[in-house]
Design an enzyme around this catalytic site. Structure first.
Site, PDB file in Angstrom:
ATOM      1  N   PHE A  12      15.200  31.271  50.902  1.00 61.33           N
ATOM      2  CA  PHE A  12      13.766  31.412  50.651  1.00 61.33           C
ATOM      3  C   PHE A  12      13.471  32.132  49.320  1.00 61.33           C
ATOM      4  O   PHE A  12      12.973  31.525  48.354  1.00 61.33           O
ATOM      5  CB  PHE A  12      13.156  32.144  51.852  1.00 61.33           C
ATOM      6  CG  PHE A  12      11.840  32.812  51.634  1.00 61.33           C
ATOM      7  CD1 PHE A  12      10.780  32.119  51.058  1.00 61.33           C
ATOM      8  CD2 PHE A  12      11.646  34.135  52.016  1.00 61.33           C
ATOM      9  CE1 PHE A  12       9.545  32.735  50.864  1.00 61.33           C
ATOM     10  CE2 PHE A  12      10.427  34.750  51.831  1.00 61.33           C
ATOM     11  CZ  PHE A  12       9.375  34.062  51.246  1.00 61.33           C
ATOM     12  N   ILE A  13      13.793  33.398  49.230  1.00 66.65           N
ATOM     13  CA  ILE A  13      13.407  34.183  48.048  1.00 66.65           C
ATOM     14  C   ILE A  13      14.163  33.692  46.816  1.00 66.65           C
ATOM     15  O   ILE A  13      13.579  33.473  45.743  1.00 66.65           O
ATOM     16  CB  ILE A  13      13.674  35.687  48.281  1.00 66.65           C
ATOM     17  CG1 ILE A  13      12.869  36.196  49.478  1.00 66.65           C
ATOM     18  CG2 ILE A  13      13.343  36.493  47.022  1.00 66.65           C
ATOM     19  CD1 ILE A  13      13.231  37.608  49.927  1.00 66.65           C
ATOM     20  N   ASP A  32      25.587  29.145  47.051  1.00 68.13           N
ATOM     21  CA  ASP A  32      25.037  29.256  48.416  1.00 68.13           C
ATOM     22  C   ASP A  32      25.968  28.502  49.372  1.00 68.13           C
ATOM     23  O   ASP A  32      26.492  27.443  49.015  1.00 68.13           O
ATOM     24  CB  ASP A  32      23.630  28.632  48.458  1.00 68.13           C
ATOM     25  CG  ASP A  32      22.817  29.097  49.655  1.00 68.13           C
ATOM     26  OD1 ASP A  32      21.729  29.652  49.440  1.00 68.13           O
ATOM     27  OD2 ASP A  32      23.261  28.903  50.803  1.00 68.13           O
ATOM     28  N   THR A  36      22.165  29.637  55.981  1.00 70.56           N
ATOM     29  CA  THR A  36      20.747  29.830  56.320  1.00 70.56           C
ATOM     30  C   THR A  36      19.834  29.223  55.253  1.00 70.56           C
ATOM     31  O   THR A  36      18.637  29.107  55.463  1.00 70.56           O
ATOM     32  CB  THR A  36      20.388  31.319  56.516  1.00 70.56           C
ATOM     33  OG1 THR A  36      20.706  32.020  55.309  1.00 70.56           O
ATOM     34  CG2 THR A  36      21.139  31.931  57.677  1.00 70.56           C
ATOM     35  N   ASP A  55      30.755  30.711  49.529  1.00 72.53           N
ATOM     36  CA  ASP A  55      30.411  31.814  50.432  1.00 72.53           C
ATOM     37  C   ASP A  55      30.694  33.135  49.725  1.00 72.53           C
ATOM     38  O   ASP A  55      31.765  33.291  49.123  1.00 72.53           O
ATOM     39  CB  ASP A  55      31.290  31.661  51.688  1.00 72.53           C
ATOM     40  CG  ASP A  55      30.818  32.522  52.835  1.00 72.53           C
ATOM     41  OD1 ASP A  55      30.659  33.741  52.633  1.00 72.53           O
ATOM     42  OD2 ASP A  55      30.623  31.969  53.938  1.00 72.53           O
ATOM     43  N   TYR A 143      21.900  46.014  60.250  1.00 74.22           N
ATOM     44  CA  TYR A 143      21.398  45.338  59.039  1.00 74.22           C
ATOM     45  C   TYR A 143      21.066  46.363  57.963  1.00 74.22           C
ATOM     46  O   TYR A 143      21.482  46.227  56.798  1.00 74.22           O
ATOM     47  CB  TYR A 143      20.152  44.508  59.377  1.00 74.22           C
ATOM     48  CG  TYR A 143      19.483  43.898  58.173  1.00 74.22           C
ATOM     49  CD1 TYR A 143      20.079  42.850  57.479  1.00 74.22           C
ATOM     50  CD2 TYR A 143      18.253  44.377  57.708  1.00 74.22           C
ATOM     51  CE1 TYR A 143      19.476  42.294  56.366  1.00 74.22           C
ATOM     52  CE2 TYR A 143      17.642  43.823  56.601  1.00 74.22           C
ATOM     53  CZ  TYR A 143      18.258  42.779  55.939  1.00 74.22           C
ATOM     54  OH  TYR A 143      17.653  42.236  54.833  1.00 74.22           O
ATOM     55  N   LYS A 147      22.982  46.567  54.301  1.00 74.43           N
ATOM     56  CA  LYS A 147      22.271  46.438  53.018  1.00 74.43           C
ATOM     57  C   LYS A 147      22.369  47.730  52.218  1.00 74.43           C
ATOM     58  O   LYS A 147      22.447  47.704  50.984  1.00 74.43           O
ATOM     59  CB  LYS A 147      20.789  46.076  53.249  1.00 74.43           C
ATOM     60  CG  LYS A 147      20.541  44.685  53.777  1.00 74.43           C
ATOM     61  CD  LYS A 147      21.087  43.582  52.879  1.00 74.43           C
ATOM     62  CE  LYS A 147      20.227  43.294  51.670  1.00 74.43           C
ATOM     63  NZ  LYS A 147      20.751  42.101  50.928  1.00 74.43           N
ATOM     64  N   VAL A 173       8.836  40.346  52.831  1.00 70.58           N
ATOM     65  CA  VAL A 173       8.503  39.256  51.911  1.00 70.58           C
ATOM     66  C   VAL A 173       8.039  38.040  52.714  1.00 70.58           C
ATOM     67  O   VAL A 173       8.591  37.743  53.776  1.00 70.58           O
ATOM     68  CB  VAL A 173       9.744  38.877  51.072  1.00 70.58           C
ATOM     69  CG1 VAL A 173       9.365  37.858  50.001  1.00 70.58           C
ATOM     70  CG2 VAL A 173      10.379  40.121  50.446  1.00 70.58           C
TER      71      VAL A 173
END
Ligand code: UD1
Length: 317
Positions: A12-13, A32, A36, A55, A143, A147, A173
């Protein structure tokens, strides 16, 4: 002129970042594994670019992708709190080890700067509001921990090696192309597509929890500024709108846009959920010249329209 590598570029982003870079005439390479991310997001990019299916857990593949790159926009991640609670090892491998692989590749390939997609989840549920970058951190989910591990690696690489790193702590976002179909989808695409398909949206908790929702176009702007502003290496910046809205209030706004009644189901709060999340963006504005270009309500309207268009043409945004 060097290449710009966008990891997670079918997501997405990152696909929006790649889109902007391509439109500005840069040489863009997307990395990518399509786990996802989606090919349809690549097809939406307005120009030519190189695509490598790979990956971030594969060190040699990342090293090859980083060759001749000037900047890496490292966006590849498994971006979900609930998924991390179910499968913390997988989320660690992608988010933490994957980031270490990207940084190592950047160091070895002479990349000038890595811009890292960090997460507001690092602030946890501490009472200080709005969140400043200097606030004490709290990891309430695997998560958030993964991160944040990526953040620490970014900081350490800027210190130890000849590679600049800038961390952007994204708040919530949203915008076109955000996947509405995964069980781990974010709240806005879930609410919008539920209403468009005539299903009842579910609010976890009483809906008074709040988020600082930021439109993806503003996140793209922050990434470009983080890549090209001098003297910001090893720094961390909030990327948000600087305003918060309650989850129930946000659903009411979507109902208004769609002209449907506000009639959600309520379910128990989610494990690992934070109650309130709201950013102070003054350092981002001061150092990067970041200025959100579009208000929440306008962005919500654009997003709803994008989902409506894609549902009526029977393909997802
Ligand atoms: C969190 C992180 C964010 C991260 C994102 C990745 C925080 C503050 N934010 O977002 O940095 O990028 O995970 O996924 O930790 N909700 C409903 N109904 C639904 C779905 C969600 O009420 O059908 C509620 C959730 O309980 C939550 C809010 O909406 O309170 C937002 O949820 P979501 O969109 O999943 O994002 P966060 O978990 O806030």
């Amino acid at each position: 002129m060097g290449h710009y590598l966008v990891t997670g570029g079918a997501g997405f982003i990152a696909s929006h970042i790649a889109d902007r870079l391509v439109r500005e005439g840069h040489q863009v390479r997307i990395f990518d594994n399509l786990s996802t991310g989606h090919r349809r997001n690549l097809e939406a990019i307005g120009g030519s670019f190189e695509f490598i299916e790979g990956d971030v857990r594969d060190q040699s593949a990342v090293r090859a992708a980083a060759q001749d790159c000037e900047v890496i926009f490292h966006q590849a991640a498994l971006a979900s709190v609930p998924l991390s609670i179910k499968d913390p090892v997988q989320v660690h491998d992608v988010c933490a080890t994957g980031t270490l692989n990207v940084l190592t590749a950047a160091r070895d390939q002479g990349v000038r700067r890595v811009v890292y997609a960090a997460s507001s989840s690092a602030y946890g549920d501490r009472p200080e509001m709005p969140k400043r970058e200097s606030h004490t951190l709290q990891t309430l989910s695997p998560y958030a921990a993964a991160k944040l591990a990526g953040e620490f690696y970014c900081e350490s690489f800027a210190h130890c090696y000849d590679v600049e790193t800038v961390r952007l702590r994204y708040f919530n976002v949203f915008g076109p192309r955000q996947d509405p179909k995964s069980p781990y989808s974010a709240v806005i695409p879930l609410f919008v597509t539920a209403l468009l398909e005539g299903r009842t949206p579910t609010i976890f908790g009483d809906g008074s929890q709040s988020r600082d929702f930021v439109y993806v176009g503003n996140v793209v702007q922050a990434n470009l500024k983080a890549a090209f502003t001098p003297d910001v290496s090893s720094r961390v910046y909030n990327v948000a709108s600087g305003e918060r809205v309650g989850v129930a209030e946000m659903l009411k706004q979507i109902c208004d846009i769609l002209d449907v009644p506000f009639a959600p189901e309520f379910a128990p709060p989610r494990v690992g959920d934070v109650l309130h999340s709201w950013a102070d963006i003054s350092e981002t504005q001061r150092d990067l010249g970041y200025a959100p270009e579009i208000s929440f309500f306008e962005a919500l309207k654009i997003t709803v329209e994008a989902y409506r268009d894609s549902l009526s043409s029977n393909c997802l945004v």
